[in-house]
Design an enzyme around this catalytic site. Sequence first.
Site, PDB file in Angstrom:
ATOM      1  N   THR A  23     -18.031  10.557   1.714  1.00 49.27           N
ATOM      2  CA  THR A  23     -18.443   9.152   1.650  1.00 49.27           C
ATOM      3  C   THR A  23     -17.720   8.482   0.488  1.00 49.27           C
ATOM      4  O   THR A  23     -17.277   9.152  -0.456  1.00 49.27           O
ATOM      5  CB  THR A  23     -19.961   8.999   1.446  1.00 49.27           C
ATOM      6  N   ASP A  35      -6.033  -4.305   6.097  1.00 51.05           N
ATOM      7  CA  ASP A  35      -6.657  -4.106   7.404  1.00 51.05           C
ATOM      8  C   ASP A  35      -8.176  -3.997   7.350  1.00 51.05           C
ATOM      9  O   ASP A  35      -8.841  -4.087   8.379  1.00 51.05           O
ATOM     10  CB  ASP A  35      -6.084  -2.866   8.099  1.00 51.05           C
ATOM     11  N   SER A  83     -16.589  16.147  -0.050  1.00 53.86           N
ATOM     12  CA  SER A  83     -17.180  16.681   1.174  1.00 53.86           C
ATOM     13  C   SER A  83     -17.288  18.188   1.012  1.00 53.86           C
ATOM     14  O   SER A  83     -16.803  18.756   0.028  1.00 53.86           O
ATOM     15  CB  SER A  83     -16.306  16.327   2.384  1.00 53.86           C
ATOM     16  N   ARG A  89     -17.358  10.630  -2.819  1.00 51.72           N
ATOM     17  CA  ARG A  89     -15.938  10.969  -2.932  1.00 51.72           C
ATOM     18  C   ARG A  89     -15.695  12.474  -2.877  1.00 51.72           C
ATOM     19  O   ARG A  89     -14.787  13.002  -3.507  1.00 51.72           O
ATOM     20  CB  ARG A  89     -15.327  10.356  -4.191  1.00 51.72           C
ATOM     21  N   LYS A 123     -15.391  19.972  -2.111  1.00 51.68           N
ATOM     22  CA  LYS A 123     -14.028  19.614  -2.541  1.00 51.68           C
ATOM     23  C   LYS A 123     -13.972  18.096  -2.647  1.00 51.68           C
ATOM     24  O   LYS A 123     -14.629  17.371  -1.889  1.00 51.68           O
ATOM     25  CB  LYS A 123     -12.968  20.123  -1.558  1.00 51.68           C
ATOM     26  N   ASP A 173       0.847  -1.185   0.000  1.00 52.60           N
ATOM     27  CA  ASP A 173       0.000   0.000   0.000  1.00 52.60           C
ATOM     28  C   ASP A 173       0.885   1.238   0.000  1.00 52.60           C
ATOM     29  O   ASP A 173       1.879   1.294   0.732  1.00 52.60           O
ATOM     30  CB  ASP A 173      -0.910   0.023   1.232  1.00 52.60           C
TER      31      ASP A 173
END
Length: 682
Positions: A378, A518, A384, A382, A395, A307
């Site tokens: 969310t 994870d 907020s 994608r 943005k 990652d």
Amino acid sequence: MSRKQLALFEPVLLVQALTDAVKKLSPRAQWRNPVMFVVWAGSVLTTLLTLAMVTGQIAGSALFTGIISLWLWFTVLFANFAEALAEGRSKAQANSLKGVKKTAFARRLRAPRHDAQADNVPAAELRKGDIVLVKAGDIIPCDGEVIEGGASVDESAITGESAPVIRESGGDFASVTGGTRILSDWLVIACSVNPGETFLDRMIAMVEGAQRRKTPNEIALTILLIALTIVFLLATATLWPFSAWGGNAVSVTVLVALLVCLIPTTIGGLLSAIGVAGMSRMLGANVIATSGRAVEAAGDVDVLLLDKTGTITLGNRQASDFIPARGVDERTLADAAQLASLADETPEGRSIVILAKQRFNLRERDVQSLHATFVPFTAQSRMSGINIDNRMIRKGSVDAIRRHVESNGGHFPADVEQNVENVARLGATPLVVVEGARVLGVIALKDIVKGGIKERFAQLRKMGIKTVMITGDNRLTAAAIAAEAGVDDFLAEATPEAKLALIRQYQAEGRLVAMTGDGTNDAPALAQADVAVAMNSGTQAAKEAGNMVDLDSNPTKLIEVVHIGKQMLMTRGSLTTFSIANDVAKYFAIIPAAFAATYPQLNALNVMGLHSPNSAILSAVIFNALIIIFLIPLALKGVSYKPLSASAMLRRNLWIYGLGGLVVPFIGIKVIDVLLTLLGLA
């Protein structure tokens, strides 16, 4: 943070290992190791011969046969001691984990809410699906998922890390581990396992070796050792009629000594200890492996999926620049970006607020006095933002903002497209800011590549390991960061399905793949990967899908896991080379001693100039036993690991352990022969 390391030879462990070594002298215990079983059988036979000679039932030197018998027993004991010491270190680590398990009561709720009626029941009675309430100061009674509440949790008993962590319902931080303690607030937890199946129970079982099975490479090596033992057994058996035909039959004691010295007792005696020590070293790195197979697979891995965030980069992207659209001044863009980020508690959101303050002295507004509506980020949208005074500011990612603008009747400016591309080419992540349907500009978020990571990837490349960066960034950003970090390939705009497909593609090419994860969405890829390191802070699904769990929840640990796996394989290979090379010197010691009386020409093979036939045989047998003791530290610690190509590693090991295996016995046997002569035992 790693837990306290055990000294290689703890006095308490040594005493326990000696006791266990004696207990392992039973035929049943020895049968598990065919090579050492042959030595055990030889020890029994020579002991019986010694007793028969002492009582006068058969002719022969009782002293010589008795000393041979004694050192054969020492050979078996030393091999048992190596295994017992490795197991003892693992059991000591397991005992520290057992100290975490406490008999406690749990508040089992009758309904899945914190104010429901509760019954106090023993924690051992909790079953999968039970709902429990845990308050500040309580020990979490079971593994599970937080379904309500949030709390600070002390996981130091499991991870060794003293800093508390936050566990809360929803998201990827809802998983809790039984045996950890709540420091503040409360949690409602749904138990996810039955008694005896908790993460702590599995850790203890793995570390104690209760579930240890031989790995494929270990089985293959055992078959090779058995084959060599059978070959030498048959060869030794033919020597008695061969010598008898020459008129001077070799004694059974000498034949047993010859057989024991020729079969690969060194690696045979240390093989089990190497495997146990490999898992123990993995735990020393705060990684729990489900089996020795997982550790071994880590040593064979040739593709690493890493990652980007937290592994290759520092993971704290910071706003570095405001790039306004044509016709928009930078202050207007900064003001809108700051407003959209006031309720954004992510590091990126806070950095946007700070950058606007630093650049244009735009002070952070009082959130309460704005009477605004904040729009959270969310995975679906994608983006907020904020709705304030008839202003709708957002943005987000380029694609999300483009869809938003077009759905509101606007168009995405070409100059902003170019700015987005320029930011991405520099390795930064572009966020686009829009008010209504008007695009205001781009925020550049810069993530820093970790220092020294490029050199580590270069070392992995030397070893033939391919590194692949996994990121949700667009292709341009991913390509720039990949070039800066020095990875071999990258997967941009990664989805769980794309990761799974990539793993299957590499496996279809015959490669072994390692990855970390994870989240629940990582579970399919973790289950598919050959080495899957789940983060302890991750979800229950991720931990169940992986075959290793990193207690530190550090994605970079994957590289260390591969190093430990390779070190275990190198240790096994190096000691096998040393063991087989040993036979040459023993051949030059015992063959002339055993057959020179029948065939004097064989005296030419006594290149070490050993004092007498008896001293030659005794010296070889004693050396054969002592070398196991001298190699125990190497078996437990592992050979020195250096990132080299397979061919360079082979050359290095042949020089050190192949040549060493030839030279050391010549020196050792000669020194022992001199000492025996001085002591009058030759």
